[in-house]
Design a protein around this motif. Structure first.
Motif, mmCIF file in Angstrom:
data_model
loop_
_atom_site.group_PDB
_atom_site.id
_atom_site.type_symbol
_atom_site.label_atom_id
_atom_site.label_comp_id
_atom_site.label_asym_id
_atom_site.label_seq_id
_atom_site.Cartn_x
_atom_site.Cartn_y
_atom_site.Cartn_z
ATOM 1 N N ILE A 122 9.743 14.406 12.647
ATOM 2 C CA ILE A 122 8.562 13.620 12.302
ATOM 3 C C ILE A 122 7.766 14.373 11.251
ATOM 4 C CG2 ILE A 122 6.410 12.636 13.172
ATOM 5 C CD1 ILE A 122 7.842 12.398 15.900
ATOM 6 N N ARG A 123 7.451 13.668 10.183
ATOM 7 C CA ARG A 123 6.643 14.252 9.111
ATOM 8 C C ARG A 123 5.419 13.372 8.925
ATOM 9 N NH1 ARG A 123 11.888 14.941 5.719
ATOM 10 N NH2 ARG A 123 12.524 16.972 6.440
ATOM 11 N N LEU A 124 4.264 13.977 9.096
ATOM 12 C CA LEU A 124 3.018 13.247 8.909
ATOM 13 C C LEU A 124 2.447 13.570 7.548
ATOM 14 C CD1 LEU A 124 1.412 13.808 12.425
ATOM 15 C CD2 LEU A 124 2.697 11.827 11.609
ATOM 16 N N LYS A 125 1.944 12.548 6.917
ATOM 17 C CA LYS A 125 1.334 12.699 5.616
ATOM 18 C C LYS A 125 -0.172 12.672 5.780
ATOM 19 C CE LYS A 125 2.321 10.587 1.359
ATOM 20 N NZ LYS A 125 2.812 9.463 0.608
ATOM 21 N N PRO A 126 -0.898 13.585 5.139
ATOM 22 C CA PRO A 126 -2.352 13.529 5.253
ATOM 23 C C PRO A 126 -2.890 12.283 4.563
ATOM 24 C CG PRO A 126 -1.700 15.200 3.677
ATOM 25 C CD PRO A 126 -0.440 14.667 4.310
ATOM 26 N N VAL A 127 -3.926 11.726 5.126
ATOM 27 C CA VAL A 127 -4.565 10.554 4.540
ATOM 28 C C VAL A 127 -5.907 11.000 3.974
ATOM 29 C CG1 VAL A 127 -5.515 8.266 5.006
ATOM 30 C CG2 VAL A 127 -3.425 9.025 6.169
ATOM 31 N N MET A 128 -6.082 10.748 2.700
ATOM 32 C CA MET A 128 -7.349 11.083 2.053
ATOM 33 C C MET A 128 -8.359 10.006 2.420
ATOM 34 S SD MET A 128 -6.394 13.834 0.733
ATOM 35 C CE MET A 128 -7.825 14.301 -0.199
ATOM 36 N N ARG A 129 -9.552 10.426 2.646
ATOM 37 C CA ARG A 129 -10.595 9.499 3.085
ATOM 38 C C ARG A 129 -10.723 8.305 2.145
ATOM 39 N NH1 ARG A 129 -15.546 10.770 6.471
ATOM 40 N NH2 ARG A 129 -16.693 8.851 6.198
ATOM 41 N N ALA A 130 -10.606 8.503 0.872
ATOM 42 C CA ALA A 130 -10.739 7.416 -0.104
ATOM 43 C C ALA A 130 -9.549 6.462 -0.030
ATOM 44 C CB ALA A 130 -10.880 7.983 -1.510
ATOM 45 N N ASP A 131 -8.413 6.935 0.524
ATOM 46 C CA ASP A 131 -7.222 6.101 0.601
ATOM 47 C C ASP A 131 -7.211 5.162 1.788
ATOM 48 O OD1 ASP A 131 -6.328 7.437 -1.611
ATOM 49 O OD2 ASP A 131 -5.014 8.788 -0.503
ATOM 50 N N VAL A 132 -8.160 5.308 2.685
ATOM 51 C CA VAL A 132 -8.174 4.483 3.881
ATOM 52 C C VAL A 132 -8.833 3.153 3.556
ATOM 53 C CG1 VAL A 132 -8.970 4.302 6.265
ATOM 54 C CG2 VAL A 132 -8.238 6.519 5.356
ATOM 55 N N PRO A 133 -8.093 2.033 3.688
ATOM 56 C CA PRO A 133 -8.676 0.729 3.345
ATOM 57 C C PRO A 133 -9.903 0.434 4.218
ATOM 58 C CG PRO A 133 -6.312 0.560 3.719
ATOM 59 C CD PRO A 133 -6.732 1.943 4.110
ATOM 60 N N GLY A 134 -10.929 -0.146 3.595
ATOM 61 C CA GLY A 134 -12.121 -0.548 4.329
ATOM 62 C C GLY A 134 -13.110 0.571 4.589
#
Length: 132
Positions: free
Chosen positions: A116-128
């Motif tokens: 399992i490889r998790l990718k970091p999510v940038m705050r600006a990339d989160v819809p809504g």
């Protein structure tokens, strides 16, 4: 997985000697590992395919209409049959495994752990979400 294994401590006790996996009628069913087809036929009205593997484990697949014959050598991932119409008792493919005549094991234990490889999510990339 539609039903987990529930291997009883004693073979004469009730339980579920394998797992049920989602599969559609007509879908190819693949060998879990290299082996030799030990049995193809009907047991209690249900079409079955069993494969003996070099490590002494036998895997069984039902309800499966065999496309192989007893004695055939199969490779991991090779089709061994096609999914038949499931009975009302089981939803999908029943996959079982045993290490001896009456020693059942959870077939999921035969699978390698997924990577399992998790990718970091940038705050600006989160819809809504608004930027702070």
């Amino acid at each position: 997985m539609t039903r987990r294994a529930d291997i009883p401590d004693k073979n004469w006790l009730p339980g579920h000697r394998g797992v049920d996996l989602a599969a559609r009628t007509g879908q190819d069913i693949l060998a879990a590992e290299d082996g030799v087809v030990a049995f193809t036929g009907v047991v209690a009205g249900v079409p079955v395919v069993s494969v003996d593997h070099p490590d002494g484990i036998r895997t069984t697949y039902q309800p499966v209409h065999a496309t192989v014959r007893a004695g055939d050598t199969v490779k991991e991932g090779e089709p061994i049959g096609r999914m038949a119409t499931p009975s009302s008792d089981h939803a999908g493919l029943h996959w079982g495994a045993r290490t001896g005549k009456d020693t059942y094991i959870n077939p999921l234990a035969l699978l390698e752990a997924p990577q399992i490889r998790l990718k970091p999510v940038m705050r600006a990339d989160v819809p809504g979400r608004r930027r702070s």
